[in-house]
Design a protein around this motif. Structure first.
Motif, PDB file in Angstrom:
ATOM      1  N   ALA A 133       0.835  -1.211   0.000  1.00 55.09           N
ATOM      2  CA  ALA A 133       0.000   0.000   0.000  1.00 55.09           C
ATOM      3  C   ALA A 133       0.867   1.258   0.000  1.00 55.09           C
ATOM      4  O   ALA A 133       0.551   2.236  -0.691  1.00 55.09           O
ATOM      5  CB  ALA A 133      -0.934  -0.008   1.212  1.00 55.09           C
ATOM      6  N   ALA A 134       1.957   1.238   0.743  1.00 55.07           N
ATOM      7  CA  ALA A 134       2.867   2.390   0.752  1.00 55.07           C
ATOM      8  C   ALA A 134       3.491   2.592  -0.627  1.00 55.07           C
ATOM      9  O   ALA A 134       3.645   3.734  -1.088  1.00 55.07           O
ATOM     10  CB  ALA A 134       3.952   2.201   1.812  1.00 55.07           C
ATOM     11  N   ILE A 135       3.837   1.497  -1.301  1.00 49.61           N
ATOM     12  CA  ILE A 135       4.407   1.594  -2.651  1.00 49.61           C
ATOM     13  C   ILE A 135       3.363   2.157  -3.622  1.00 49.61           C
ATOM     14  O   ILE A 135       3.680   3.037  -4.438  1.00 49.61           O
ATOM     15  CB  ILE A 135       4.934   0.214  -3.115  1.00 49.61           C
ATOM     16  CG1 ILE A 135       6.177  -0.160  -2.303  1.00 49.61           C
ATOM     17  CG2 ILE A 135       5.245   0.219  -4.614  1.00 49.61           C
ATOM     18  CD1 ILE A 135       6.636  -1.593  -2.488  1.00 49.61           C
ATOM     19  N   VAL A 136       2.129   1.667  -3.546  1.00 45.71           N
ATOM     20  CA  VAL A 136       1.053   2.191  -4.395  1.00 45.71           C
ATOM     21  C   VAL A 136       0.876   3.682  -4.140  1.00 45.71           C
ATOM     22  O   VAL A 136       0.743   4.481  -5.077  1.00 45.71           O
ATOM     23  CB  VAL A 136      -0.271   1.426  -4.149  1.00 45.71           C
ATOM     24  CG1 VAL A 136      -1.456   2.157  -4.747  1.00 45.71           C
ATOM     25  CG2 VAL A 136      -0.171   0.019  -4.707  1.00 45.71           C
ATOM     26  N   HIS A 137       0.911   4.082  -2.877  1.00 42.99           N
ATOM     27  CA  HIS A 137       0.763   5.494  -2.528  1.00 42.99           C
ATOM     28  C   HIS A 137       1.879   6.327  -3.150  1.00 42.99           C
ATOM     29  O   HIS A 137       1.629   7.382  -3.739  1.00 42.99           O
ATOM     30  CB  HIS A 137       0.741   5.658  -1.005  1.00 42.99           C
ATOM     31  CG  HIS A 137       0.501   7.053  -0.567  1.00 42.99           C
ATOM     32  ND1 HIS A 137       1.525   7.940  -0.335  1.00 42.99           N
ATOM     33  CD2 HIS A 137      -0.655   7.731  -0.357  1.00 42.99           C
ATOM     34  CE1 HIS A 137       1.020   9.093   0.025  1.00 42.99           C
ATOM     35  NE2 HIS A 137      -0.303   8.999   0.025  1.00 42.99           N
ATOM     36  N   VAL A 138       3.111   5.866  -3.014  1.00 43.61           N
ATOM     37  CA  VAL A 138       4.250   6.601  -3.576  1.00 43.61           C
ATOM     38  C   VAL A 138       4.124   6.707  -5.093  1.00 43.61           C
ATOM     39  O   VAL A 138       4.347   7.786  -5.673  1.00 43.61           O
ATOM     40  CB  VAL A 138       5.594   5.928  -3.190  1.00 43.61           C
ATOM     41  CG1 VAL A 138       6.749   6.462  -4.018  1.00 43.61           C
ATOM     42  CG2 VAL A 138       5.860   6.124  -1.705  1.00 43.61           C
ATOM     43  N   ILE A 139       3.765   5.618  -5.741  1.00 43.03           N
ATOM     44  CA  ILE A 139       3.610   5.637  -7.199  1.00 43.03           C
ATOM     45  C   ILE A 139       2.541   6.643  -7.610  1.00 43.03           C
ATOM     46  O   ILE A 139       2.742   7.457  -8.524  1.00 43.03           O
ATOM     47  CB  ILE A 139       3.280   4.232  -7.744  1.00 43.03           C
ATOM     48  CG1 ILE A 139       4.502   3.326  -7.617  1.00 43.03           C
ATOM     49  CG2 ILE A 139       2.798   4.294  -9.193  1.00 43.03           C
ATOM     50  CD1 ILE A 139       4.221   1.855  -7.897  1.00 43.03           C
ATOM     51  N   MET A 140       1.425   6.623  -6.928  1.00 45.16           N
ATOM     52  CA  MET A 140       0.326   7.510  -7.310  1.00 45.16           C
ATOM     53  C   MET A 140       0.617   8.967  -6.997  1.00 45.16           C
ATOM     54  O   MET A 140       0.267   9.852  -7.770  1.00 45.16           O
ATOM     55  CB  MET A 140      -0.965   7.045  -6.647  1.00 45.16           C
ATOM     56  CG  MET A 140      -1.401   5.684  -7.170  1.00 45.16           C
ATOM     57  SD  MET A 140      -3.004   5.183  -6.625  1.00 45.16           S
ATOM     58  CE  MET A 140      -4.020   6.140  -7.737  1.00 45.16           C
ATOM     59  N   VAL A 141       1.250   9.226  -5.870  1.00 41.10           N
ATOM     60  CA  VAL A 141       1.500  10.613  -5.471  1.00 41.10           C
ATOM     61  C   VAL A 141       2.703  11.198  -6.192  1.00 41.10           C
ATOM     62  O   VAL A 141       2.634  12.303  -6.741  1.00 41.10           O
ATOM     63  CB  VAL A 141       1.685  10.705  -3.937  1.00 41.10           C
ATOM     64  CG1 VAL A 141       2.156  12.079  -3.522  1.00 41.10           C
ATOM     65  CG2 VAL A 141       0.384  10.357  -3.234  1.00 41.10           C
ATOM     66  N   ARG A 142       3.794  10.472  -6.212  1.00 40.91           N
ATOM     67  CA  ARG A 142       5.030  11.039  -6.767  1.00 40.91           C
ATOM     68  C   ARG A 142       5.145  10.894  -8.278  1.00 40.91           C
ATOM     69  O   ARG A 142       5.565  11.808  -8.960  1.00 40.91           O
ATOM     70  CB  ARG A 142       6.239  10.397  -6.096  1.00 40.91           C
ATOM     71  CG  ARG A 142       6.285  10.692  -4.608  1.00 40.91           C
ATOM     72  CD  ARG A 142       7.638  11.173  -4.153  1.00 40.91           C
ATOM     73  NE  ARG A 142       7.576  11.649  -2.789  1.00 40.91           N
ATOM     74  CZ  ARG A 142       7.938  10.961  -1.726  1.00 40.91           C
ATOM     75  NH1 ARG A 142       8.395   9.741  -1.877  1.00 40.91           N
ATOM     76  NH2 ARG A 142       7.848  11.487  -0.535  1.00 40.91           N
ATOM     77  N   PHE A 143       4.808   9.715  -8.785  1.00 42.99           N
ATOM     78  CA  PHE A 143       5.022   9.468 -10.214  1.00 42.99           C
ATOM     79  C   PHE A 143       3.812   9.830 -11.068  1.00 42.99           C
ATOM     80  O   PHE A 143       3.962  10.375 -12.147  1.00 42.99           O
ATOM     81  CB  PHE A 143       5.443   8.014 -10.451  1.00 42.99           C
ATOM     82  CG  PHE A 143       6.733   7.663  -9.782  1.00 42.99           C
ATOM     83  CD1 PHE A 143       7.931   8.252 -10.190  1.00 42.99           C
ATOM     84  CD2 PHE A 143       6.767   6.777  -8.734  1.00 42.99           C
ATOM     85  CE1 PHE A 143       9.130   7.954  -9.550  1.00 42.99           C
ATOM     86  CE2 PHE A 143       7.961   6.460  -8.097  1.00 42.99           C
ATOM     87  CZ  PHE A 143       9.142   7.054  -8.510  1.00 42.99           C
ATOM     88  N   LEU A 144       2.623   9.527 -10.592  1.00 44.84           N
ATOM     89  CA  LEU A 144       1.412   9.853 -11.348  1.00 44.84           C
ATOM     90  C   LEU A 144       0.843  11.206 -10.945  1.00 44.84           C
ATOM     91  O   LEU A 144      -0.102  11.682 -11.552  1.00 44.84           O
ATOM     92  CB  LEU A 144       0.351   8.764 -11.168  1.00 44.84           C
ATOM     93  CG  LEU A 144       0.753   7.358 -11.622  1.00 44.84           C
ATOM     94  CD1 LEU A 144      -0.373   6.370 -11.340  1.00 44.84           C
ATOM     95  CD2 LEU A 144       1.126   7.352 -13.099  1.00 44.84           C
ATOM     96  N   GLN A 145       1.415  11.778  -9.873  1.00 45.80           N
ATOM     97  CA  GLN A 145       1.025  13.096  -9.346  1.00 45.80           C
ATOM     98  C   GLN A 145      -0.486  13.195  -9.129  1.00 45.80           C
ATOM     99  O   GLN A 145      -1.132  14.148  -9.544  1.00 45.80           O
ATOM    100  CB  GLN A 145       1.539  14.202 -10.272  1.00 45.80           C
ATOM    101  CG  GLN A 145       3.047  14.172 -10.362  1.00 45.80           C
ATOM    102  CD  GLN A 145       3.627  15.252 -11.231  1.00 45.80           C
ATOM    103  OE1 GLN A 145       2.922  15.963 -11.936  1.00 45.80           O
ATOM    104  NE2 GLN A 145       4.935  15.383 -11.167  1.00 45.80           N
ATOM    105  N   MET A 146      -1.004  12.177  -8.468  1.00 45.45           N
ATOM    106  CA  MET A 146      -2.435  12.124  -8.179  1.00 45.45           C
ATOM    107  C   MET A 146      -2.797  12.934  -6.933  1.00 45.45           C
ATOM    108  O   MET A 146      -3.951  13.237  -6.712  1.00 45.45           O
ATOM    109  CB  MET A 146      -2.890  10.673  -7.963  1.00 45.45           C
ATOM    110  CG  MET A 146      -2.757   9.777  -9.159  1.00 45.45           C
ATOM    111  SD  MET A 146      -3.910  10.165 -10.452  1.00 45.45           S
ATOM    112  CE  MET A 146      -5.412   9.517  -9.781  1.00 45.45           C
TER     113      MET A 146
END
Length: 191
Positions: A133-146
């Motif tokens: 879940a932390a990895i999904v969060h990082v991907i969405m916030v940092r890389f996808l800028q969600m």
């Protein structure tokens, strides 16, 4: 002895029922996370005619809560991952209780082995779900800028429950060994 075994079987029946309920509720929760994310993306930008002036659900949520549109989507994705971990644990518990009830006793070598495995997974699976879940969060916030701010989920490892299952497995193994020895002695006495 028979009364104790009857009590243990009654607890196993409740364990099976409760693990089934948790399993179903976690699946429903995970499905609702997906439905929520899809609906949020599909319908969140529709203008609300009654309020006029280009007001959307996204605007209302962001102005009232300070949570961005991407933050809601990120929360749904993180919730989905965390619930999947609980689905896995509930299914394993359900399987253990089903097998125990079929055997008619927890004092079998196979049951002890399965209970030990359940204890270890009760400790490990939530940790894996939390990291995922932390990895999904990082991907969405940092890389996808969600959007979504900092990852705010408690790591709830069921350490006590896992240790209890492991200790219980040792007791079940001991009971299975003693039962096996008693049957062997009875067999030798008959011959």
């Amino acid at each position: 002895m028979e009364k104790t075994l009857h009590s243990i079987q009654k607890i196993a029946k409740w364990g099976k029922v409760l693990s089934t309920i948790v399993f179903v509720l976690c699946i429903v929760g995970a499905a609702l996370c997906i439905v929520g994310a899809v609906c949020w993306e599909l319908f969140g930008n529709f203008e609300l005619e009654l309020l006029g002036g280009g007001v959307t659900i996204h605007n209302i949520v962001e102005s009232e809560t300070g949570v961005s549109s991407g933050g809601v989507f990120t929360a749904c994705a993180v919730g989905f991952v965390l619930l999947l971990g609980e689905v896995v644990l509930a299914k394993m518990a359900q399987k253990y209780f089903k097998n125990e009830l079929q055997a008619g006793t927890p004092f079998t070598m196979e049951g002890a082995k399965e209970l030990k495995s359940l204890g270890i997974k009760t400790i490990v699976v939530p940790l894996i779900a939390y990291v995922a879940a932390a990895i999904v969060h990082v991907i969405m916030v940092r890389f996808l800028q969600m959007g979504g701010g900092e990852f705010q989920s408690e790591l709830t490892i069921n350490l006590g429950l896992g240790i209890m299952f492991i200790i219980g497995s040792l007791l079940c193994k001991l009971g299975a060994q003693q039962s096996g020895e008693k049957k062997l002695e009875e067999h030798h006495a008959e011959n």
